[in-house]
Write a protein that holds these residues in place. Structure first.
Motif, mmCIF file in Angstrom:
data_model
loop_
_atom_site.group_PDB
_atom_site.id
_atom_site.type_symbol
_atom_site.label_atom_id
_atom_site.label_comp_id
_atom_site.label_asym_id
_atom_site.label_seq_id
_atom_site.Cartn_x
_atom_site.Cartn_y
_atom_site.Cartn_z
ATOM 1 N N HIS A 106 28.713 37.533 22.554
ATOM 2 C CA HIS A 106 29.312 38.387 23.650
ATOM 3 C C HIS A 106 30.676 38.506 23.962
ATOM 4 C CE1 HIS A 106 30.168 35.321 26.811
ATOM 5 N NE2 HIS A 106 29.277 34.845 26.635
ATOM 6 N N THR A 107 31.251 39.533 24.606
ATOM 7 C CA THR A 107 32.683 39.357 24.508
ATOM 8 C C THR A 107 33.193 39.509 26.023
ATOM 9 O OG1 THR A 107 32.651 41.773 24.541
ATOM 10 C CG2 THR A 107 33.400 40.685 22.462
ATOM 11 N N CYS A 108 32.292 38.691 26.802
ATOM 12 C CA CYS A 108 32.530 38.333 28.345
ATOM 13 C C CYS A 108 33.639 37.240 28.471
ATOM 14 C CB CYS A 108 31.285 38.040 29.070
ATOM 15 S SG CYS A 108 30.219 39.270 29.006
ATOM 16 N N PRO A 109 34.271 37.167 29.534
ATOM 17 C CA PRO A 109 35.494 36.365 29.685
ATOM 18 C C PRO A 109 34.929 34.702 29.792
ATOM 19 C CG PRO A 109 35.371 37.741 31.601
ATOM 20 C CD PRO A 109 34.421 38.224 30.691
ATOM 21 N N ASN A 155 38.986 31.215 32.468
ATOM 22 C CA ASN A 155 39.911 32.618 32.483
ATOM 23 C C ASN A 155 40.719 32.724 33.967
ATOM 24 O OD1 ASN A 155 41.332 34.781 32.224
ATOM 25 N ND2 ASN A 155 40.291 35.256 30.276
ATOM 26 N N PRO A 156 42.031 32.736 34.088
ATOM 27 C CA PRO A 156 42.227 32.927 35.442
ATOM 28 C C PRO A 156 42.858 34.211 35.530
ATOM 29 C CG PRO A 156 44.087 31.856 34.020
ATOM 30 C CD PRO A 156 42.845 32.118 33.229
ATOM 31 N N ALA A 157 42.517 35.162 34.620
ATOM 32 C CA ALA A 157 43.153 36.788 34.839
ATOM 33 C C ALA A 157 42.797 37.254 36.219
ATOM 34 C CB ALA A 157 42.550 37.611 33.832
ATOM 35 N N THR A 158 43.724 37.847 36.710
ATOM 36 C CA THR A 158 43.540 38.987 38.083
ATOM 37 C C THR A 158 42.622 39.928 37.851
ATOM 38 O OG1 THR A 158 45.637 39.925 37.543
ATOM 39 C CG2 THR A 158 45.784 37.838 38.901
ATOM 40 N N GLU A 159 42.547 40.629 36.588
ATOM 41 C CA GLU A 159 41.562 41.501 36.246
ATOM 42 C C GLU A 159 40.686 41.213 35.331
ATOM 43 O OE1 GLU A 159 43.728 45.316 35.609
ATOM 44 O OE2 GLU A 159 44.789 45.134 37.456
ATOM 45 N N TYR A 160 39.562 41.593 35.359
ATOM 46 C CA TYR A 160 38.401 41.303 34.266
ATOM 47 C C TYR A 160 39.057 41.694 33.043
ATOM 48 C CZ TYR A 160 33.697 41.186 32.139
ATOM 49 O OH TYR A 160 32.690 41.009 31.293
ATOM 50 N N PRO A 161 39.115 40.943 31.884
ATOM 51 C CA PRO A 161 39.669 41.054 30.525
ATOM 52 C C PRO A 161 38.668 41.544 29.832
ATOM 53 C CG PRO A 161 39.068 38.720 31.019
ATOM 54 C CD PRO A 161 38.595 39.353 32.131
ATOM 55 N N PHE A 162 38.685 43.112 29.502
ATOM 56 C CA PHE A 162 37.964 43.691 28.535
ATOM 57 C C PHE A 162 38.809 43.394 27.269
ATOM 58 C CE2 PHE A 162 36.610 46.116 32.530
ATOM 59 C CZ PHE A 162 35.333 46.101 32.306
ATOM 60 N N ASP A 174 28.780 51.664 38.764
ATOM 61 C CA ASP A 174 29.741 51.783 38.045
ATOM 62 C C ASP A 174 29.960 52.031 36.562
ATOM 63 O OD1 ASP A 174 31.948 50.380 40.142
ATOM 64 O OD2 ASP A 174 30.220 49.143 40.154
ATOM 65 N N ARG A 175 28.614 52.135 36.283
ATOM 66 C CA ARG A 175 28.548 52.645 34.719
ATOM 67 C C ARG A 175 29.173 51.667 33.698
ATOM 68 N NH1 ARG A 175 23.767 54.988 35.411
ATOM 69 N NH2 ARG A 175 23.676 56.609 36.543
ATOM 70 N N ASN A 176 29.879 52.376 32.617
ATOM 71 C CA ASN A 176 30.588 51.385 31.628
ATOM 72 C C ASN A 176 31.759 50.553 32.251
ATOM 73 O OD1 ASN A 176 28.630 52.317 29.649
ATOM 74 N ND2 ASN A 176 29.905 53.949 28.995
ATOM 75 N N ASP A 177 32.062 50.754 33.560
ATOM 76 C CA ASP A 177 33.125 50.132 34.152
ATOM 77 C C ASP A 177 32.418 48.759 34.822
ATOM 78 O OD1 ASP A 177 35.205 51.421 33.344
ATOM 79 O OD2 ASP A 177 34.864 52.842 34.974
ATOM 80 N N SER A 237 32.753 47.158 15.841
ATOM 81 C CA SER A 237 33.671 46.387 16.979
ATOM 82 C C SER A 237 32.775 46.309 18.076
ATOM 83 C CB SER A 237 34.847 47.216 17.075
ATOM 84 O OG SER A 237 35.912 47.144 16.245
ATOM 85 N N LEU A 238 32.788 45.208 18.749
ATOM 86 C CA LEU A 238 32.100 44.871 20.085
ATOM 87 C C LEU A 238 33.290 45.049 21.089
ATOM 88 C CD1 LEU A 238 29.540 44.135 21.265
ATOM 89 C CD2 LEU A 238 30.070 41.915 21.119
ATOM 90 N N PRO A 239 32.994 46.126 22.051
ATOM 91 C CA PRO A 239 34.003 46.186 22.987
ATOM 92 C C PRO A 239 33.903 45.012 24.082
ATOM 93 C CG PRO A 239 32.632 48.092 22.942
ATOM 94 C CD PRO A 239 31.893 47.016 22.047
ATOM 95 N N GLY A 240 34.942 44.898 25.016
ATOM 96 C CA GLY A 240 35.127 43.680 25.763
ATOM 97 C C GLY A 240 33.817 43.838 26.763
ATOM 98 N N GLY A 241 33.508 42.815 27.231
ATOM 99 C CA GLY A 241 32.510 42.813 28.426
ATOM 100 C C GLY A 241 31.110 43.106 27.940
ATOM 101 N N LYS A 242 30.910 43.119 26.489
ATOM 102 C CA LYS A 242 29.487 43.606 25.916
ATOM 103 C C LYS A 242 28.819 42.561 25.125
ATOM 104 C CE LYS A 242 30.017 48.011 27.671
ATOM 105 N NZ LYS A 242 31.134 47.796 28.147
ATOM 106 N N HIS A 243 27.778 42.828 24.708
ATOM 107 C CA HIS A 243 26.967 41.702 23.867
ATOM 108 C C HIS A 243 26.205 42.542 22.524
ATOM 109 C CE1 HIS A 243 23.378 43.450 25.959
ATOM 110 N NE2 HIS A 243 24.254 43.345 27.102
ATOM 111 N N TRP A 244 25.773 41.531 21.769
ATOM 112 C CA TRP A 244 25.228 41.944 20.668
ATOM 113 C C TRP A 244 24.326 40.872 19.912
ATOM 114 C CZ3 TRP A 244 23.041 46.412 19.390
ATOM 115 C CH2 TRP A 244 22.940 46.736 17.895
#
Length: 244
Positions: free
Chosen positions: A190-193, A197-204, A120-123, A15-22
């Motif tokens: 990548h799993t970047c938005p 995307n109009p989300a109010t918070e960054y979608p991980f 912010d490290r992983n955030d 699995s590739l977490p949100g906001g990451k790349h491979w």
């Protein structure tokens, strides 16, 4: 549902977490099943020929050659040399975007604020452009090698005036797409938005990927026979592997 989906022998999965790349090298004759784990995912993708890095995914040719604005089951993803990197053999959604491009640092900072890894490290909040550049560097590629990318799981629909609107709640948890690779291919993802995307918070939003052996391409193959252009694309691939 096809045997390719129902009973695949999974050779590898992760699995590739949100906001990451491979990135990975997919072999001809293997398939990549991609699954939206939570709903609302976006998976940015680019493709390159490992034997000739100048050959890469071409979004305009992919769309105009198949007379479509959206991508779904039965469509092929073309290189800029008229060959087919991969075919979409299964799709639970019916619409994937390949016209709106990628997010960048300016877009992400404006929508969700400035964060960096040192503080912010992983955030921290990664953007699609920088994510692609990190992976591209591993293969000797750089900024000039980035092309218009594919955004799986995202839908951007036009109105009668041609305005594009991002469709929220398009992809639900468990939605999937399968890519059957017709060439050896370097895959950047990548799993970047999505940039709209109009989300109010960054979608991980995480995406699972599974690799398995493809079924043979038969004479009645949907992707090959979807249009005359695809038949020519498959023939171009055949000639390429003959060394012609």
């Amino acid at each position: 549902m096809s045997n390719e989906i129902s009973h695949p022998e999974v050779l590898y999965k992760d699995s590739l977490p949100g906001g990451k790349h491979w990135s990975m090298r997919m072999r001809r004759g293997t398939s990549l099943r991609l699954i939206d784990k939570e709903g609302g995912a976006n998976l940015g993708m680019l493709f390159y020929n490992p034997e000739n890095l100048l050959e890469r995914y071409n979004a305009p040719d992919t769309l105009k050659g198949q007379h479509t604005f959206k991508l779904t089951k039965g469509h092929c993803l073309y290189s800029d040399m008229g060959r087919i990197f991969c075919s979409i053999t299964e799709d639970s959604l019916g619409w994937h975007d390949t016209v709106c491009g990628n997010s960048n640092r300016k877009i992400v900072d404006a929508k969700w604020g400035q964060k960096d890894y040192q503080k912010d490290r992983n955030d921290w909040l990664q953007n699609g452009n920088d994510a692609f550049l990190v992976e591209a560097t591993k293969y000797g590629l750089g900024k000039r090698d980035l092309a218009a990318n594919l955004n799986l799981f995202s839908c951007v629909a036009p109105d009668d005036e041609g305005n594009l609107t991002y469709q929220t709640n398009h992809s639900q948890a468990g939605d999937f797409v399968v890519l059957r690779f017709e060439m050896d291919t370097i895959v950047l993802l990548h799993t970047c938005p999505h940039p709209l995307n109009p989300a109010t918070e960054y979608p991980f939003k995480p995406v699972e990927y599974q690799i398995f052996k493809s079924l043979e391409v038969g004479k009645d193959d949907l992707c090959k026979n979807a249009c005359a252009e695809n038949q020519r694309g498959f023939e171009n691939n055949r000639l390429y592997y003959l060394g012609l």
